[in-house]
Design a protein around this motif. Structure first.
Motif, mmCIF file in Angstrom:
data_model
loop_
_atom_site.group_PDB
_atom_site.id
_atom_site.type_symbol
_atom_site.label_atom_id
_atom_site.label_comp_id
_atom_site.label_asym_id
_atom_site.label_seq_id
_atom_site.Cartn_x
_atom_site.Cartn_y
_atom_site.Cartn_z
ATOM 1 N N UNK A 384 0.796 -1.221 0.000
ATOM 2 C CA UNK A 384 0.000 0.000 0.000
ATOM 3 C C UNK A 384 0.832 1.277 0.000
ATOM 4 N N UNK A 385 2.076 1.191 0.428
ATOM 5 C CA UNK A 385 2.905 2.389 0.525
ATOM 6 C C UNK A 385 4.231 2.171 -0.195
ATOM 7 N N UNK A 386 4.521 3.032 -1.153
ATOM 8 C CA UNK A 386 5.793 2.991 -1.863
ATOM 9 C C UNK A 386 6.771 3.898 -1.120
ATOM 10 N N UNK A 387 7.816 3.305 -0.610
ATOM 11 C CA UNK A 387 8.775 4.058 0.205
ATOM 12 C C UNK A 387 9.919 4.654 -0.608
ATOM 13 N N UNK A 388 9.835 4.596 -1.929
ATOM 14 C CA UNK A 388 10.951 5.037 -2.762
ATOM 15 C C UNK A 388 11.331 6.490 -2.498
ATOM 16 N N UNK A 389 10.339 7.373 -2.467
ATOM 17 C CA UNK A 389 10.640 8.792 -2.237
ATOM 18 C C UNK A 389 11.251 9.008 -0.856
ATOM 19 N N UNK A 390 10.725 8.306 0.136
ATOM 20 C CA UNK A 390 11.269 8.439 1.492
ATOM 21 C C UNK A 390 12.702 7.924 1.566
ATOM 22 N N UNK A 391 12.981 6.824 0.880
ATOM 23 C CA UNK A 391 14.332 6.267 0.887
ATOM 24 C C UNK A 391 15.306 7.229 0.210
ATOM 25 N N UNK A 392 14.879 7.803 -0.903
ATOM 26 C CA UNK A 392 15.735 8.776 -1.598
ATOM 27 C C UNK A 392 16.031 9.976 -0.694
ATOM 28 N N UNK A 393 15.003 10.488 -0.022
ATOM 29 C CA UNK A 393 15.180 11.631 0.873
ATOM 30 C C UNK A 393 16.098 11.261 2.046
ATOM 31 N N UNK A 394 15.893 10.070 2.574
ATOM 32 C CA UNK A 394 16.718 9.598 3.694
ATOM 33 C C UNK A 394 18.192 9.470 3.299
ATOM 34 N N UNK A 395 18.464 8.930 2.121
ATOM 35 C CA UNK A 395 19.855 8.771 1.673
ATOM 36 C C UNK A 395 20.522 10.118 1.425
ATOM 37 N N UNK A 396 19.813 11.044 0.796
ATOM 38 C CA UNK A 396 20.390 12.373 0.557
ATOM 39 C C UNK A 396 20.782 13.029 1.882
ATOM 40 N N UNK A 397 19.846 13.036 2.827
ATOM 41 C CA UNK A 397 20.121 13.699 4.107
ATOM 42 C C UNK A 397 21.241 12.999 4.864
ATOM 43 N N UNK A 437 19.181 1.692 5.308
ATOM 44 C CA UNK A 437 19.716 1.828 6.661
ATOM 45 C C UNK A 437 21.026 1.062 6.815
ATOM 46 N N UNK A 438 21.127 -0.095 6.164
ATOM 47 C CA UNK A 438 22.359 -0.880 6.227
ATOM 48 C C UNK A 438 23.506 -0.130 5.554
ATOM 49 N N UNK A 439 23.230 0.484 4.419
ATOM 50 C CA UNK A 439 24.252 1.262 3.713
ATOM 51 C C UNK A 439 24.734 2.425 4.573
ATOM 52 N N UNK A 440 23.823 3.165 5.153
ATOM 53 C CA UNK A 440 24.199 4.327 5.975
ATOM 54 C C UNK A 440 25.006 3.879 7.183
#
Length: 623
Positions: A384-397, A437-440
């Motif tokens: 129901x929820x695509x987290x792609x945009x959130x993941x992109x925002x999280x990685x940039x920050x 999260x693992x990458x960060x």
């Protein structure tokens, strides 16, 4: 005794006005001190409180150490007028706990004050048990000693309850220090949906179940929800299961831990819960349904029946995270049954939020015809929820902040990572936060360069970087899930001769690589149903094979007909394809092809035999 001492004058005349003023100020100060003392917990410290009456002119005051033995008519500090020496017993309620106090000979300090109308002036909500008051001559002697008093009702039961809790399961436990939670400006939509549901106490569905793939961010959402509810003063309890923590990977501590958190926020509820334990010493050996009724539901009903419930202030949200990490499918099913039969009763105020991977227990309960299908509000996080945009925002920050903190000068330049780098990581995450999260976390290692580690992540294969292990956490997750599924499948007697890993890899190959046919060099993909036939398996065998892998794999319609598997994580496919990562769970491609060829030949031979028998039978019939 002189008449003047038996009937003291209403006013004491002093030949020294300054001394009289001093005594008056001292009396006022002492009276105020006693008022403060009588309304505080200090009264339980075991003090001898002597309240002297005004002596007649010329009479000497008793010394602080003097002990009074004779009883005479003296006004009672409780405003009941003069009377003979007596002992009184009053119930005592201090700090929300009923206690009983016995008169003892106490070596504690003695306090002398002039009497107010009552030395409990302005006290309220105050009860005392086994209180001994003796009116003796010019003094009223009161002795309290809580140290030798027997425990109040529920106290011992509460202490016993604490021994059965799991402190590590609390949302703010030290054992879970720095737990995963939603990053700023991420998962805003789903977080709002969860909190709106919890706060809507008029909603008829009082159970919310969230299922999602491994690493989709369920625990982070649950942690964030717990913190938000705590700030809003509506968090009743939170319990986080942990597969590797022996104190919270089983159901035994679930109900006591929930009861503890509910009771500690309401002293009267705490007393009722403690009393329930005292009334049944074997309560912790009973079924989950019995425990939940006796330790949560019935104490709440008693609280409500006694008129001691403030609905507006009662903390009603109960959160349970990681149901799939509770050992044993039957244990998980028992927990869901207990929640259904106990906490969802109409006379209870609770709203329950449960998160889990879509494993058998919760999946079967939520599907049509399941015991929770009509009762639960279900959020399927991965669908129901695509987290792609959130993941992109999280990685940039995150990468930007890592650059500021890095000791490598290259990382402090604006261009140390590019947009293409971010997009490559986003694609590899496949919508699952655990990869990002693992990458960060890997890049955050302060003993090496952030820039160099990013290059390893972007180009890593076991061959070109054999010593680096950027996905160690992911590999551990996948290894645990896959090995558990293998054990469970092969434990079934009808599957004892089957190789689970080999069969699963065949389905994996069909989806990710396909097979080369005799008439074409292009790979083609076949449905699960066709593959079942090729592998000589029963109808629906693919559903049984992935039964314990639903957090990593789902079933979706095929491109033409039938169904095929859908892998949530691209990184899971990489794990299966690389022996250095999957270790003893690795199945090489050649073995899959060999097994398929063997099965195909057996099918051809079997069909040939069947045809030969059919022809022979036909000839016999004709003759």
């Amino acid at each position: 005794m002189p008449q003047s001492e038996r009937n003291p004058p209403s006013r004491i005349h002093s030949p020294h006005p300054r001394a009289a003023d001093s005594r008056r100020r001292r009396r006022e100060k002492d009276a105020q001190s006693l008022q403060n003392y009588s309304t505080s917990r200090a009264i339980t410290a075991g003090l001898d409180v002597c309240v002297p009456r005004r002596p007649p002119s010329g009479a000497s005051r008793p010394s602080r150490s003097q002990s009074f033995q004779l009883a005479t008519n003296s006004p009672s500090p409780f405003g009941q007028g003069p009377g003979p020496a007596s002992s009184r017993q009053l119930p005592c309620h201090l700090g929300g706990h009923s206690e009983t106090y016995n008169q003892v000979s106490s070596p504690g300090p003695t306090v002398h004050v002039s009497p107010p109308s009552s030395f409990f002036d302005n006290a309220h909500d105050f009860r005392m048990g086994d209180f001994r008051y003796t009116s003796i001559g010019v003094a009223n002697n009161v002795t309290l000693n809580a140290r030798s008093a027997p425990p109040s009702v529920g106290t011992e039961g509460w202490r016993t309850l604490l021994k059965h809790t799991a402190p590590n399961a609390l949302h703010d436990s030290e054992a879970r220090y720095d737990p995963p939670k939603c990053d700023e400006d991420t998962r805003v939509e789903v977080t709002r949906e969860i909190t709106d549901w919890i706060e809507d106490r008029e909603s008829p569905r009082r159970l919310l179940c969230m299922t999602g793939a491994a690493g989709a961010g369920k625990s982070a959402l649950q942690q964030t929800t717990a913190e938000l509810c705590s700030k809003s003063n509506i968090l009743g309890s939170a319990y986080f299961f942990g597969a590797t923590d022996s104190t919270r990977n089983h159901p035994a501590s679930l109900v006591p831990t929930i009861a503890y958190q509910l009771g500690r926020q309401n002293p009267d509820l705490e007393r009722f819960i403690g009393s329930a334990v005292e009334e049944d010493e074997l309560i912790f050996s009973k079924s989950l349904v019995s425990q939940m009724n006796l330790l949560i539901c019935e104490p709440f009903r008693r609280l409500h029946g006694a008129g001691q419930l403030n609905p507006a202030a009662f903390r009603y949200a109960i959160l349970i995270d990681g149901l799939d990490e509770c050992q044993g499918e039957q244990n998980q099913a028992r927990i869901l049954t207990a929640v259904k039969e106990c906490l969802l009763d109409d006379d209870l105020p609770f709203r329950i939020f449960i998160t889990s991977r879509p494993e058998w227990a919760i999946r079967s309960a939520l599907q049509p015809g399941g015991k929770l299908h009509e009762l639960a509000y279900h959020i399927q996080l991965s669908d129901q929820y695509d987290a792609t945009l959130d993941i992109r925002r999280y990685l940039w920050r995150s990468l930007t902040e890592l650059g500021y903190r890095s000791s490598d000068p290259r990382a402090r330049s604006p261009g140390w990572f590019t947009k293409d780098d971010i997009e490559k990581l986003v694609r590899a995450a496949s919508g699952q936060f655990i990869y990002a999260a693992t990458v960060v976390r890997y890049l955050s290692e302060h003993r090496s360069s952030t820039v160099d580690r990013l290059k390893i992540v972007l180009t890593w294969t076991p061959e070109n970087s054999p010593l680096a292990k950027p996905f160690k956490q992911l590999d551990s997750l996948y290894y645990g899930i896959l090995s558990t599924a293998k054990i469970a499948y092969e434990a079934v007697d009808t599957h004892s001769e089957r190789d689970f890993l080999l069969l699963f890899r065949a389905y994996h190959f069909s989806v990710t690589r396909g097979f080369i046919g005799p008439d074409s060099l292009q790979p083609y993909h076949i449905s699960n149903e066709e593959l079942n036939d090729y592998l000589q398996l029963e109808k629906g065998a693919h559903e049984t094979i992935i039964s314990d892998l639903r957090s990593l794999v789902s079933i979706c319609p095929g491109p033409s007909s039938g169904t095929q598997l859908r892998f949530y994580h691209q990184s899971f496919s990489d794990f299966l394809n690389e022996q250095a990562r999957s270790k003893d769970l690795f199945v090489p491609e050649s073995r899959v092809h060999t097994h398929l060829a063997k099965c195909f030949l057996q099918t051809v031979i079997q069909r040939s035999d069947n045809s030969a028998r059919a022809i022979s039978s036909s000839q016999i019939h004709l003759n």
